[in-house]
Design an enzyme around this catalytic site. Structure first.
Site, PDB file in Angstrom:
ATOM      1  N   LYS A  47       6.639  10.953  32.682  1.00 36.04           N
ATOM      2  CA  LYS A  47       7.008  10.908  31.265  1.00 36.04           C
ATOM      3  C   LYS A  47       7.619   9.540  30.956  1.00 36.04           C
ATOM      4  O   LYS A  47       8.370   8.992  31.773  1.00 36.04           O
ATOM      5  CB  LYS A  47       8.038  12.021  30.989  1.00 36.04           C
ATOM      6  CG  LYS A  47       8.696  11.989  29.613  1.00 36.04           C
ATOM      7  CD  LYS A  47       7.762  12.352  28.483  1.00 36.04           C
ATOM      8  CE  LYS A  47       8.468  12.282  27.112  1.00 36.04           C
ATOM      9  NZ  LYS A  47       7.518  12.369  25.997  1.00 36.04           N
ATOM     10  N   CYS A 130       5.054   4.526  21.157  1.00 30.88           N
ATOM     11  CA  CYS A 130       5.674   5.815  20.829  1.00 30.88           C
ATOM     12  C   CYS A 130       5.937   5.887  19.323  1.00 30.88           C
ATOM     13  O   CYS A 130       6.617   5.028  18.772  1.00 30.88           O
ATOM     14  CB  CYS A 130       6.982   6.011  21.581  1.00 30.88           C
ATOM     15  SG  CYS A 130       7.790   7.547  21.057  1.00 30.88           S
TER      16      CYS A 130
HETATM   17  C1  DHB Z   1       6.724  10.536  22.701  1.00 33.11           C
HETATM   18  C2  DHB Z   1       5.529  10.559  22.056  1.00 33.11           C
HETATM   19  C3  DHB Z   1       4.580   9.608  22.331  1.00 33.11           C
HETATM   20  O1  DHB Z   1       3.359   9.588  21.745  1.00 33.11           O
HETATM   21  C4  DHB Z   1       4.867   8.625  23.251  1.00 33.11           C
HETATM   22  O2  DHB Z   1       3.983   7.676  23.521  1.00 33.11           O
HETATM   23  C5  DHB Z   1       6.066   8.623  23.915  1.00 33.11           C
HETATM   24  C6  DHB Z   1       6.997   9.595  23.624  1.00 33.11           C
HETATM   25  C7  DHB Z   1       7.761  11.528  22.386  1.00 33.11           C
HETATM   26  O3  DHB Z   1       7.948  11.848  21.227  1.00 33.11           O
HETATM   27  O4  DHB Z   1       8.458  11.947  23.332  1.00 33.11           O
END
Ligand code: DHB
Length: 311
Positions: A47, A130
């Protein structure tokens, strides 16, 4: 099951399978990452992490529909130092471990890139896209900010760097980004992140599907596949075999993976389908890919990369 070689290389790093998880679903906790290690996923993608741990946005922050999913997770993660502690154990699964870094400032990117350059990860993906943090525009839509970031992180170590990019809709953006990719020795691109700031409305309730950010969230799943395929193809055309392209968006079946290979992807990440089906999706899709490659006369997935023909 099949005699087809579905292995690949991304930025020179060998993968047993060209399918692995997208950063996002089910890759935040140590248990989830170990689960990926034990699964058929070709790599363990983490993540996106930030300097400090984050709880993320209020729920509901994810919703799935027939042709798409939408999320505004808000980067819930354990903080980069916690992920660094897992790397050695994860590396024992003998598949690439990929760090994903989401800075909230240029300094954050530098601090986290330095730290992962000093670790046992195989690849580092800089998330420049993001869409879900209030007040933080997606870096990759600002070419000057992108260049400032890349120039600050490009020479911090020898582990290959890649970029998670948002969708671009005009070739001039692909061309500007491709120039930076070559200038700063970026070795792979993951295309595409979810389409940011979309809105799904629940007509029964008269509200957005999501709570955070007034309901605006990143769109993923099968409906974004045509946009992702175009981004893969255009970057593959612009960058050739010097930069690996990883396709992301709407992969549900072996046929979807085959389409990404034809468009020029060397590997494919799975997001929504992994969230919905769990780790079993990697083995299922791997088998389906073996079947379709065989049908098409291929013995190796890599031979299909970029093999799209003109109509
Ligand atoms: C999140 C969403 C995304 O598309 C990303 O690239 C990184 C994080 C999120 O909201 O956690």
């Amino acid at each position: 099951m099949s005699t087809i070689d579905i292995g690949t290389k991304v930025a020179g790093v060998s993968f047993r399978s060209c399918l692995y998880n997208a950063s996002g679903p089910r890759c935040t906790t140590k248990e989830e990452l170990v689960g990926l290690g034990e699964s058929h996923s070709g790599a363990i993608m983490m993540k996106s992490c930030t300097i400090e741990p984050r709880e993320g946005n209020p729920k509901p922050r994810y919703a799935c529909f027939e042709h798409c999913s939408i999320q505004s997770m808000g980067l819930p993660n354990l903080g980069y130092e916690e992920y660094l502690k897992f790397v050695d154990e994860l590396a024992e699964f003998n598949k690439p471990v990929v760090a994903s870094i989401a800075g909230l400032s240029l300094n954050d990117y530098v601090t986290m890139t330095k730290a992962f350059q000093d670790s046992n990860v195989s690849l580092i993906e800089l998330n420049l896209s993001c869409p879900n943090i209030e007040g933080k525009p997606q870096v990759a839509y600002d070419i000057e900010q992108t260049e400032a970031t890349l120039s600050a992180v490009a020479e911090l170590g020898s582990i290959p760097l890649g970029l998670k990019l948002p969708p671009f809709y005009d070739r001039s953006f692909h061309e500007s980004m491709a120039e930076l990719v070559l200038k700063y020795n970026i070795r792979f691109l993951s295309c595409i992140n979810s389409i940011g700031n979309t809105l799904i409305i629940d007509a029964d309730k008269g509200t957005p599907a999501l709570r955070a950010k007034h309901g605006y969230g990143g769109l993923s799943g099968p409906c974004i596949k045509p946009i992702a395929l175009a981004n893969v193809r255009i970057f593959h055309e612009l960058l050739g075999d010097n930069v690996s392209i990883v396709g992301v968006g709407g992969v549900q079946t072996g046929t979807d993976v085959y389409e990404y290979l034809l468009a020029g992807a060397s590997a494919v990440q799975i997001g929504t389908m992994y969230e919905e089906e769990g780790v079993g999706c990697f083995e299922r899709i791997e088998n389906e890919l073996g079947t379709i490659l065989k049908e098409k006369g291929y013995t190796r997935a890599t031979d299909a990369v970029g093999a799209l023909k003109e109509q």
